[in-house]
Design a protein around this motif. Structure first.
Motif, PDB file in Angstrom:
ATOM      1  N   TYR A 117      18.416 -27.869 -26.232  1.00  0.00           N
ATOM      2  CA  TYR A 117      19.326 -27.319 -25.218  1.00  0.00           C
ATOM      3  C   TYR A 117      18.626 -27.273 -23.855  1.00  0.00           C
ATOM      4  O   TYR A 117      19.140 -27.778 -22.846  1.00  0.00           O
ATOM      5  CB  TYR A 117      19.806 -25.926 -25.631  1.00  0.00           C
ATOM      6  CG  TYR A 117      20.505 -25.179 -24.512  1.00  0.00           C
ATOM      7  CD1 TYR A 117      21.758 -25.570 -24.068  1.00  0.00           C
ATOM      8  CD2 TYR A 117      19.889 -24.083 -23.888  1.00  0.00           C
ATOM      9  CE1 TYR A 117      22.394 -24.890 -23.030  1.00  0.00           C
ATOM     10  CE2 TYR A 117      20.521 -23.401 -22.856  1.00  0.00           C
ATOM     11  CZ  TYR A 117      21.769 -23.805 -22.427  1.00  0.00           C
ATOM     12  OH  TYR A 117      22.393 -23.133 -21.395  1.00  0.00           O
TER      13      TYR A 117
ATOM     14  N   LYS B 121      25.970 -24.609 -25.484  1.00  0.00           N
ATOM     15  CA  LYS B 121      24.920 -23.685 -25.033  1.00  0.00           C
ATOM     16  C   LYS B 121      24.177 -22.932 -26.138  1.00  0.00           C
ATOM     17  O   LYS B 121      23.416 -22.029 -25.839  1.00  0.00           O
ATOM     18  CB  LYS B 121      25.539 -22.671 -24.080  1.00  0.00           C
ATOM     19  CG  LYS B 121      26.617 -21.809 -24.723  1.00  0.00           C
ATOM     20  CD  LYS B 121      26.989 -20.610 -23.883  1.00  0.00           C
ATOM     21  CE  LYS B 121      27.986 -19.739 -24.594  1.00  0.00           C
ATOM     22  NZ  LYS B 121      28.310 -18.511 -23.917  1.00  0.00           N
TER      23      LYS B 121
ATOM     24  N   PHE C 169      33.380 -18.405 -20.531  1.00  0.00           N
ATOM     25  CA  PHE C 169      32.916 -17.070 -20.116  1.00  0.00           C
ATOM     26  C   PHE C 169      32.558 -17.040 -18.629  1.00  0.00           C
ATOM     27  O   PHE C 169      33.187 -16.339 -17.827  1.00  0.00           O
ATOM     28  CB  PHE C 169      31.730 -16.676 -20.996  1.00  0.00           C
ATOM     29  CG  PHE C 169      31.010 -15.431 -20.576  1.00  0.00           C
ATOM     30  CD1 PHE C 169      31.699 -14.265 -20.280  1.00  0.00           C
ATOM     31  CD2 PHE C 169      29.615 -15.412 -20.505  1.00  0.00           C
ATOM     32  CE1 PHE C 169      31.024 -13.107 -19.904  1.00  0.00           C
ATOM     33  CE2 PHE C 169      28.934 -14.262 -20.140  1.00  0.00           C
ATOM     34  CZ  PHE C 169      29.638 -13.108 -19.827  1.00  0.00           C
ATOM     35  N   ILE C 170      31.577 -17.815 -18.224  1.00  0.00           N
ATOM     36  CA  ILE C 170      31.129 -17.751 -16.833  1.00  0.00           C
ATOM     37  C   ILE C 170      32.147 -18.452 -15.923  1.00  0.00           C
ATOM     38  O   ILE C 170      32.457 -17.976 -14.824  1.00  0.00           O
ATOM     39  CB  ILE C 170      29.720 -18.369 -16.679  1.00  0.00           C
ATOM     40  CG1 ILE C 170      28.726 -17.608 -17.562  1.00  0.00           C
ATOM     41  CG2 ILE C 170      29.273 -18.341 -15.220  1.00  0.00           C
ATOM     42  CD1 ILE C 170      27.349 -18.244 -17.655  1.00  0.00           C
TER      43      ILE C 170
ATOM     44  N   ASN D 283      35.335 -24.248 -26.716  1.00  0.00           N
ATOM     45  CA  ASN D 283      34.721 -22.924 -26.929  1.00  0.00           C
ATOM     46  C   ASN D 283      35.395 -21.880 -26.035  1.00  0.00           C
ATOM     47  O   ASN D 283      34.739 -20.948 -25.555  1.00  0.00           O
ATOM     48  CB  ASN D 283      33.213 -22.993 -26.625  1.00  0.00           C
ATOM     49  CG  ASN D 283      32.471 -21.784 -27.162  1.00  0.00           C
ATOM     50  OD1 ASN D 283      32.774 -21.304 -28.264  1.00  0.00           O
ATOM     51  ND2 ASN D 283      31.523 -21.263 -26.403  1.00  0.00           N
ATOM     52  N   SER D 284      36.672 -22.044 -25.784  1.00  0.00           N
ATOM     53  CA  SER D 284      37.353 -21.099 -24.885  1.00  0.00           C
ATOM     54  C   SER D 284      38.838 -21.102 -25.176  1.00  0.00           C
ATOM     55  O   SER D 284      39.288 -21.747 -26.129  1.00  0.00           O
ATOM     56  CB  SER D 284      37.067 -21.467 -23.423  1.00  0.00           C
ATOM     57  OG  SER D 284      37.403 -22.817 -23.192  1.00  0.00           O
TER      58      SER D 284
ATOM     59  N   ASP E 247      38.656 -28.548 -18.786  1.00  0.00           N
ATOM     60  CA  ASP E 247      38.041 -27.971 -19.982  1.00  0.00           C
ATOM     61  C   ASP E 247      38.722 -28.550 -21.218  1.00  0.00           C
ATOM     62  O   ASP E 247      39.934 -28.758 -21.214  1.00  0.00           O
ATOM     63  CB  ASP E 247      38.230 -26.433 -19.944  1.00  0.00           C
ATOM     64  CG  ASP E 247      37.202 -25.679 -20.775  1.00  0.00           C
ATOM     65  OD1 ASP E 247      37.103 -25.983 -21.978  1.00  0.00           O
ATOM     66  OD2 ASP E 247      36.535 -24.795 -20.226  1.00  0.00           O
TER      67      ASP E 247
HETATM   68  N1  LIG Z   1      26.048 -17.672 -21.101  1.00  0.00           N
HETATM   69  C1  LIG Z   1      24.735 -17.826 -20.949  1.00  0.00           C
HETATM   70  O1  LIG Z   1      23.947 -17.006 -21.420  1.00  0.00           O
HETATM   71  C2  LIG Z   1      24.193 -19.011 -20.163  1.00  0.00           C
HETATM   72  C3  LIG Z   1      22.859 -18.964 -19.731  1.00  0.00           C
HETATM   73  C4  LIG Z   1      22.352 -20.053 -19.019  1.00  0.00           C
HETATM   74  C5  LIG Z   1      23.154 -21.157 -18.749  1.00  0.00           C
HETATM   75  N2  LIG Z   1      24.438 -21.173 -19.190  1.00  0.00           N
HETATM   76  C6  LIG Z   1      25.258 -22.377 -18.921  1.00  0.00           C
HETATM   77  O2  LIG Z   1      26.442 -22.007 -18.229  1.00  0.00           O
HETATM   78  C7  LIG Z   1      27.514 -22.860 -18.616  1.00  0.00           C
HETATM   79  C8  LIG Z   1      28.698 -22.013 -19.024  1.00  0.00           C
HETATM   80  O3  LIG Z   1      28.301 -21.140 -20.073  1.00  0.00           O
HETATM   81  P1  LIG Z   1      29.280 -20.071 -20.720  1.00  0.00           P
HETATM   82  O4  LIG Z   1      28.443 -18.955 -21.206  1.00  0.00           O
HETATM   83  O5  LIG Z   1      30.411 -19.806 -19.821  1.00  0.00           O
HETATM   84  O6  LIG Z   1      29.756 -20.890 -21.992  1.00  0.00           O
HETATM   85  P2  LIG Z   1      31.222 -21.165 -22.567  1.00  0.00           P
HETATM   86  O7  LIG Z   1      31.058 -21.873 -23.857  1.00  0.00           O
HETATM   87  O8  LIG Z   1      32.024 -19.911 -22.539  1.00  0.00           O
HETATM   88  O9  LIG Z   1      31.805 -22.163 -21.460  1.00  0.00           O
HETATM   89  C9  LIG Z   1      31.585 -23.560 -21.518  1.00  0.00           C
HETATM   90  C10 LIG Z   1      32.937 -24.219 -21.384  1.00  0.00           C
HETATM   91  O10 LIG Z   1      32.774 -25.640 -21.453  1.00  0.00           O
HETATM   92  C11 LIG Z   1      33.821 -26.173 -22.257  1.00  0.00           C
HETATM   93  N3  LIG Z   1      33.361 -27.459 -22.775  1.00  0.00           N
HETATM   94  C12 LIG Z   1      32.400 -27.683 -23.714  1.00  0.00           C
HETATM   95  N4  LIG Z   1      32.237 -28.997 -23.897  1.00  0.00           N
HETATM   96  C13 LIG Z   1      33.095 -29.624 -23.047  1.00  0.00           C
HETATM   97  C14 LIG Z   1      33.385 -30.991 -22.759  1.00  0.00           C
HETATM   98  N5  LIG Z   1      32.753 -31.974 -23.398  1.00  0.00           N
HETATM   99  N6  LIG Z   1      34.296 -31.253 -21.795  1.00  0.00           N
HETATM  100  C15 LIG Z   1      34.953 -30.267 -21.135  1.00  0.00           C
HETATM  101  N7  LIG Z   1      34.744 -28.959 -21.400  1.00  0.00           N
HETATM  102  C16 LIG Z   1      33.812 -28.643 -22.331  1.00  0.00           C
HETATM  103  C17 LIG Z   1      34.073 -25.112 -23.311  1.00  0.00           C
HETATM  104  O11 LIG Z   1      35.362 -25.205 -23.891  1.00  0.00           O
HETATM  105  C18 LIG Z   1      33.908 -23.826 -22.511  1.00  0.00           C
HETATM  106  O12 LIG Z   1      35.127 -23.414 -21.941  1.00  0.00           O
HETATM  107  C19 LIG Z   1      26.975 -23.764 -19.721  1.00  0.00           C
HETATM  108  O13 LIG Z   1      26.638 -25.009 -19.161  1.00  0.00           O
HETATM  109  C20 LIG Z   1      25.729 -23.052 -20.192  1.00  0.00           C
HETATM  110  O14 LIG Z   1      24.769 -23.942 -20.694  1.00  0.00           O
HETATM  111  C21 LIG Z   1      24.988 -20.123 -19.883  1.00  0.00           C
END
Ligand SMILES: NC(=O)c1ccc[n+]([C@@H]2O[C@H](COP(=O)([O-])OP(=O)(O)OC[C@H]3O[C@@H](n4cnc5c(N)ncnc54)[C@H](O)[C@@H]3O)[C@@H](O)[C@H]2O)c1
Length: 351
Positions: free
Chosen positions: A151, A87, A14-15, A38-39, A34
């Motif tokens: 977390y 997350k 997402f981000i 989760n994507s 990646d």
């Molecule tokens: N979305 C929120 O509300 C939020 C808030 C605070 C912090 N964050 C942090 O921002 C980051 C991104 O969040 P997001 O919302 O985009 O989540 P997301 O799940 O959409 O993105 C995380 C990505 O990491 C990948 N991933 C997971 N484990 C992996 C691994 N072992 N090796 C390689 N890739 C891996 C997933 O496939 C996914 O594409 C995370 O670290 C999350 O903790 C998110």
């Protein structure tokens, strides 16, 4: 270096996918790493529909040292945005070791690989969860660590590790970005959040109610000491968060040391205010039911954003109404996420 290459771990998510759009708009070349756990790789095709550039995907685990070495050897990486991780707060309680493994061991493996490759500029996706139930808002970066779940503790551990690293070796430039509640979608309607399974977050849930996929939104508690009794959070547009990464990258590339900075708007919105904003954006009624409070939910918190302004020259520009309008455009065009036939680019889309 012209058009430096930036490794974006978790860049299909997402981000991360929105960060790729912001990086390209700022003249960088993202390379995504990646597992797609989760994507969906099609998010990167959507990045190319918006920007004209499709970031290459290195499909591997951030804990895989050999694969990381290959990625650094193959691409001339100048810096890293580290967003890969797990997350879901609730899941982290039932599977803490899984969370420490991916989030903490993954960050350690990445930093070691960066050291071997001589790349020492790192932007880490941290979270407001590091503050835990801090009672007073706006929350400043100087508030103590008080994470209340596994977390949040993984984020604290990584921040501490990176602070120690920056203290030990002045060649490292590191920024830990503490996101508040990123929501919204790219205004093109091509890129947004598509949760695998039931959404953990409010806005994807509301979106699914608006399209009839779910019957109602459950409001977890309406007896908090807030103006309307529902929980208050600092919602921030995902493109503002993405642009915050670019600002942090410029900062960290120029200076050594570690900076921790909040990415929020500095204003709180209640659950009922978000639902009303979404009703305005969508023109649809959102049914809701009030349930009990969830254990561990704080009544209200929002960011102090002065540090982000002063140190990064960054502030959030997009309103709650825009966050909801962009989420709704994404949801309408992609009710099943990236499975859809490629939707048309919205007329207003610009990067
Ligand atoms: N979305 C929120 O509300 C939020 C808030 C605070 C912090 N964050 C942090 O921002 C980051 C991104 O969040 P997001 O919302 O985009 O989540 P997301 O799940 O959409 O993105 C995380 C990505 O990491 C990948 N991933 C997971 N484990 C992996 C691994 N072992 N090796 C390689 N890739 C891996 C997933 O496939 C996914 O594409 C995370 O670290 C999350 O903790 C998110």
């Amino acid at each position: 270096m012209t058009n430096p290459k930036i490794l974006v771990t978790g860049g299909a998510g997402f981000i991360g996918s929105h960060a790729c759009v912001a990086l390209i708009a700022a003249g960088y070349r993202p390379v995504v790493l990646d597992t797609l756990v989760n994507s969906d790789a099609r998010s990167l095709r959507r990045v190319s529909r918006i920007t004209g550039v499709e970031p290459p995907l290195v499909r591997c685990d951030v804990r895989d040292a050999a694969a990381l070495d290959c990625a650094f050897a193959e691409h001339d990486i100048a810096a890293v945005l580290h967003l890969a991780g797990l997350k879901a707060v609730g899941h982290s309680v039932s599977d803490p070791i899984g969370y420490y493994d991916v989030n903490v061991a993954g960050s350690l493996a990445l930093v070691r690989a960066m050291e071997r490759a001589g790349v020492r500029t790192l932007i880490f996706s941290s979270s407001a969860t590091v503050y835990g139930d801090t009672p007073r808002s706006p929350i400043r970066e100087s508030a103590p660590y008080a994470a209340v779940n596994p977390y949040g503790r993984t984020k604290v551990m990584v921040e501490r590790m990176l602070a120690d690293l920056a203290r030990a070796d002045a060649r490292w430039g590191i920024a830990c970005l503490r996101f508040f509640n990123p929501i919204g979608a790219h205004e093109s309607g091509l890129l947004g959040e598509h949760p695998h399974g039931p959404p953990d977050n409010l806005v994807p849930y509301i979106s699914q109610v608006a399209v009839g996929e779910r019957a109602h939104v459950v409001v977890h508690g309406n007896d908090y000491e807030t103006p309307d009794g529902t929980g208050v959070r600092d919602y921030v547009h995902v493109m503002d968060v993405a642009e915050g990464h670019v600002a942090a990258l410029r900062h960290a590339a120029d200076r050594g040391g570690m900076l921790a900075v909040n990415l929020g708007t500095g204003c709180g919105a209640s659950v009922l205010e978000v639902i009303s904003a979404f009703e305005r954006a969508s023109g649809r009624h959102i049914a809701l039911r009030v349930g009990p409070r969830r254990p561990g939910d704080a009544p209200a918190y929002w960011a102090d954003v002065q540090h982000a302004r002063d140190r990064l020259g960054w502030c959030a520009r997009r309103s709650l109404d825009q966050m909801c309008a962009d989420s709704w455009r994404w949801q309408l065009a992609n009710p099943h996420g990236f499975d859809e036939r490629e939707p048309a680019l919205a007329a207003r889309a610009v990067i």
